[in-house]
Design a protein around this motif. Structure first.
Motif, short mmCIF file in Angstrom:
data_model
loop_
_atom_site.label_atom_id
_atom_site.label_comp_id
_atom_site.label_asym_id
_atom_site.label_seq_id
_atom_site.Cartn_x
_atom_site.Cartn_y
_atom_site.Cartn_z
N LEU A 7 0.83 -1.21 0.00
CA LEU A 7 0.00 0.00 0.00
C LEU A 7 0.86 1.25 0.00
N LEU A 8 1.91 1.24 0.84
CA LEU A 8 2.81 2.39 0.89
C LEU A 8 3.54 2.58 -0.44
N ALA A 10 2.38 1.74 -3.36
CA ALA A 10 1.40 2.26 -4.32
C ALA A 10 1.20 3.75 -4.13
N ILE A 11 1.13 4.17 -2.84
CA ILE A 11 0.96 5.60 -2.56
C ILE A 11 2.17 6.38 -3.06
N ALA A 12 3.35 5.83 -2.80
CA ALA A 12 4.58 6.50 -3.24
C ALA A 12 4.64 6.59 -4.76
N ILE A 14 2.03 6.62 -6.91
CA ILE A 14 1.04 7.59 -7.37
C ILE A 14 1.55 9.00 -7.10
N TRP A 15 2.11 9.19 -5.92
CA TRP A 15 2.68 10.49 -5.54
C TRP A 15 3.77 10.90 -6.54
N THR A 18 2.41 11.60 -10.08
CA THR A 18 1.69 12.88 -10.10
C THR A 18 2.66 14.05 -10.07
N PRO A 38 0.62 15.86 -3.34
CA PRO A 38 -0.41 15.38 -2.41
C PRO A 38 -1.60 16.34 -2.30
N LEU A 41 -3.81 15.77 -5.33
CA LEU A 41 -4.56 14.53 -5.25
C LEU A 41 -5.69 14.61 -4.22
N ILE A 42 -5.39 15.17 -3.06
CA ILE A 42 -6.38 15.21 -1.98
C ILE A 42 -7.54 16.15 -2.30
#
Length: 742
Positions: A7-8, A10-12, A14-15, A18, A38, A41-42
């Motif tokens: 999960l981390l 995947a977040i990294a 995407i970050w 982006t 971030p 995205l948020i």
């Protein structure tokens, strides 16, 4: 553990992806892009216009409307790295902002000294960039307004361009700079960047071609325009109310009427869905459907139902008389009129109904439409209330309003949703309103002021709206106000003067202010409301063709005797008038100015305005701070022995002589002079000698003093409360012919 690591990762990923996209798309540095990703995205930030700011030629001052603690992080991420940011004390020392502060130079904000610093001028003269964060108050106090003056002064000294920036929906974030929010707070609202084109201070000042202010008002108006530009111009009336429901809460009470019926946003839009399906079967898309209803929940449901169905609402003035109603039905090609049997019976409108039918329209009763509602209808409304029933186009006709006919026959003004929503948002960008406000609207919806300011604005701004069916209930309305405790009220001078005579001191004590329009506010009315109710009357100016508000005073920026300053996004042109030394005839343009007229000789056809400018017919003068004074109407000038005489100015003088009475000054034909002036008044003590003395004291020429006095029990008024000058003139002619004038 593996799942967490995945999960981390995947977040990294995407970050990182982006950040790379934003770096090349917006021309950011890698560090800027990493810190911006971030936030992008948020908050799903719409940032297509930020390029206007980054590409502006230096020297440039970015003026940011400071609403939330997040604003500096966004600006530090997006603006060029060589920008010097002037931060408030919190932002200058907050630990969480430290990574963003490393992106550019920053200094702490010192309200007493920072803006008089020569250093800032030197920075700009060296092709520098400066970011200034100005408090978001719609009506800034004296201290805050000094910042506008300081920015203009620095821009002039450094010959710098100014770029206004407003972050749409930042007011919904839970971390406000003042600890308050005018709306229910949301953690993850979608944000949008509203950025206007660069302009020098001199260009800002000279935009309207009038002797406008040489100080902060020019920048203040420009920042209001940035706020206005954050509104989606593609919203129809239905969509704007739906978005308000989602912003303020679907269960929030939106509207209440005198029957005690209350509707939440969800119930309101659900009811509009049900009625909209009926209207879809009654009329073709785009067809005009008449509404002949008083201020009730049913009227709002009908209006939104027609908007949802993609039909045009034609608001019929049932107080205008059978002939005018028949003409309105013909002009707008209305085949169907929605009304209420109960209303028609109570208001004794049998002759109006007859005139509607004689003009070829069919009456559809709201009671019948509501009685046929099935369980399936209710289920569909509960599930689909968010979705309009017909094609939505904010550029198409939304409503048809019929002008008051103060001086002649009424005309049909066609307004789009874009006109209506823009005007509501223009008012919100100039007057401070919050979701804690309760609005009392007694003005009928067939009057543009009652429709846009009194109904649409509260619905889209989250104010709780109370509708009262008639402004003529002078004794009952103060009692309603005492029970309801409204904070905002809409009215006209005539109505407000009557309410003050019957009200006790406590009845209107809850009001923050009253917005008055349609006619000039008399000094006596203003004085009574200030002294008895401790309530300020905020006077504005409008016309049906401008949806209707064009200018308004505010609680802080208020000048008695004027109608305030032009709304953001509007432009004014003043043309000289023969015989008038000061000021001239005012023309207006802007997003709220109508699509065009319909006329009796070309029914159903919209005749656009020449070059998009509306001739107001009003004679005005404008001071150096942009405050507009109405000196008269072009149609309300009499030409006597070659001299132009302003009837409105004479009327105001007479009012000062007998302030507690009602007066109207009109001109009638005269064999030798062309015209003569007549005073029609309710003042039993009015006499020619007092008028002559008044005229002498005021320096009026003898020919400008009314030579005849007609005493009446009441001055004729229209349904909006404005003086009916056409009827008053006819009344004066009849009295003169009968020899009953003084």
């Amino acid at each position: 553990m593996v799942l967490i690591l995945a999960l981390l990762a995947a977040i990294a990923l995407i970050w990182g992806l982006t950040a790379i996209v934003e770096k090349f798309r917006l021309g950011l540095s890698l560090t800027q892009a990493i810190l911006y990703a971030p936030l992008k995205l948020i908050y799903r930030i719409s940032d297509s216009r930020i390029g206007i700011a980054t590409e502006a030629t230096a020297p440039v001052i970015y003026v940011v409307t400071h609403q939330s603690r997040l604003d500096p992080a966004l600006m530090l991420s997006l603006l060029p790295e060589n920008t010097l940011h002037i931060l408030d004390p919190y932002s200058a020392r907050s630990l969480w902002l430290e990574p963003w502060r490393e992106l550019a130079r920053t200094i702490a904000f010192n309200a007493e000294h920072v803006f008089v610093s020569r250093r800032l001028v030197r920075v700009l003269r060296g092709k520098g960039r400066l970011a200034v964060y100005i408090p978001a108050a719609v009506e800034p106090d004296t201290r805050s307004f000094r910042l506008y003056r300081a920015v203009i002064r620095i821009a002039m000294q450094a010959d710098a361009r100014i770029v206004p920036i407003f972050i749409g929906n930042a007011n919904l974030l839970p971390f406000q700079i003042d600890g308050k929010s005018p709306s229910p707070r949301r953690w993850f609202p979608r944000l949008s960047m509203s950025v206007l084109e660069p302009m020098t201070a001199e260009e800002l000042v000279a935009r309207n071609g009038s002797p406008a202010t040489r100080n902060a008002h020019a920048l203040f108006d420009r920042m209001a325009e940035a706020r206005l530009a954050a509104i989606d111009p593609a919203l129809t009336v239905f969509q704007a109310v739906r978005d308000a429901a989602e912003r303020f809460g679907t269960g929030r009470i939106a509207v209440e009427d005198a029957t005690g019926s209350q509707l939440s946003y969800r119930a309101l839009l659900g009811g509009a869905h049900i009625l909209g399906k009926r209207f879809s079967a009654l009329a073709e898309p785009g067809e005009a459907v008449g509404i002949m209803l008083p201020n009730t929940n049913g009227a709002v449901l009908t209006l939104l139902g027609l908007s949802s169905a993609g039909r045009t609402a034609a608001l019929i003035n049932y107080t205008a008389g059978p002939a005018n109603v028949s003409a309105a039905v013909g002009m707008a090609v209305i085949r169907t009129v929605v009304s209420s049997r109960t209303f028609v019976e109570k208001a004794a409108l049998g002759d109006i109904v007859h005139s509607v039918e004689e003009a070829g329209a069919k009456l559809v009763w709201l009671e019948d439409l509501q009685s046929g509602i099935t369980a399936m209808d209710k289920l569909a409304a509960a599930l689909l209330w968010r979705y309009p029933l017909g094609r939505q186009d904010a550029r198409k006709p939304a409503v048809i309003l019929f002008t008051s006919g103060t001086e002649g026959l009424p005309k049909a003004a066609v307004l789009s949703s874009r006109n209506l929503i823009a005007n509501a948002m223009q008012a919100e960008a100039r007057i401070t309103i919050t979701t804690d406000d309760v609005a009392l609207n007694v003005l009928p919806m067939f009057h543009s002021f009652g429709l846009t300011a009194g109904t649409i604005l509260p619905l889209v701004a989250g104010m709780r709206l109370f509708l009262y069916p008639s402004p003529l209930h002078y004794k009952l309305i103060p009692q309603v106000a005492w029970r309801l405790k409204p904070t905002v009220m809409f009215g006209t001078d005539t109505f407000l003067a009557h309410y003050a005579r019957t009200a006790s001191e406590d009845d209107f004590s809850s009001l923050r202010f009253v917005v008055a329009g349609a006619e000039a506010v008399k000094p006596e009315t203003r004085r009574v409301w200030r002294e008895r109710f401790d309530t300020a009357i905020i006077e504005g100016y409008g016309l049906t063709e401008a949806a209707p508000v064009a200018a308004v005073n505010t609680a802080i920026h208020n000048r008695d005797g004027t109608v305030g300053r032009l709304l953001p996004g509007m432009k004014m042109r003043i043309e000289p008038v023969e015989g008038i030394a000061e000021g001239g005839r005012m023309f207006l343009s802007g997003p709220n100015v109508m699509m065009g007229y319909m006329s009796a000789d070309r029914p159903g056809e919209i005749q656009p305005l020449p070059s998009g400018w509306q001739d107001t017919g009003d004679i005005v003068k404008v001071d150096r701070e942009g405050f507009i004074t109405i000196t008269g109407r072009a149609a309300r000038f009499a030409k006597i022995a070659g001299e132009m005489v302003p009837l409105g100015a004479i009327e105001m003088l007479v009012q000062s002589l007998w302030p507690e009475e009602s007066h109207a000054v009109v001109s009638v034909p005269h064999a030798k002079r062309g015209e003569r002036i007549v005073l029609v008044t309710t003042a039993a003590a009015a006499d020619p000698e007092s008028l002559r003395k008044l005229g002498k004291q005021a320096g009026l020429a003898e020919l400008a003093v009314p030579g005849d006095i007609v005493k009446v029990a009441e001055i004729p008024v229209l349904g909006s409360g404005k003086t009916d000058y056409r009827a008053t003139r006819e009344l004066a002619i009849r009295h003169l012919a009968a020899g009953s004038a003084a």
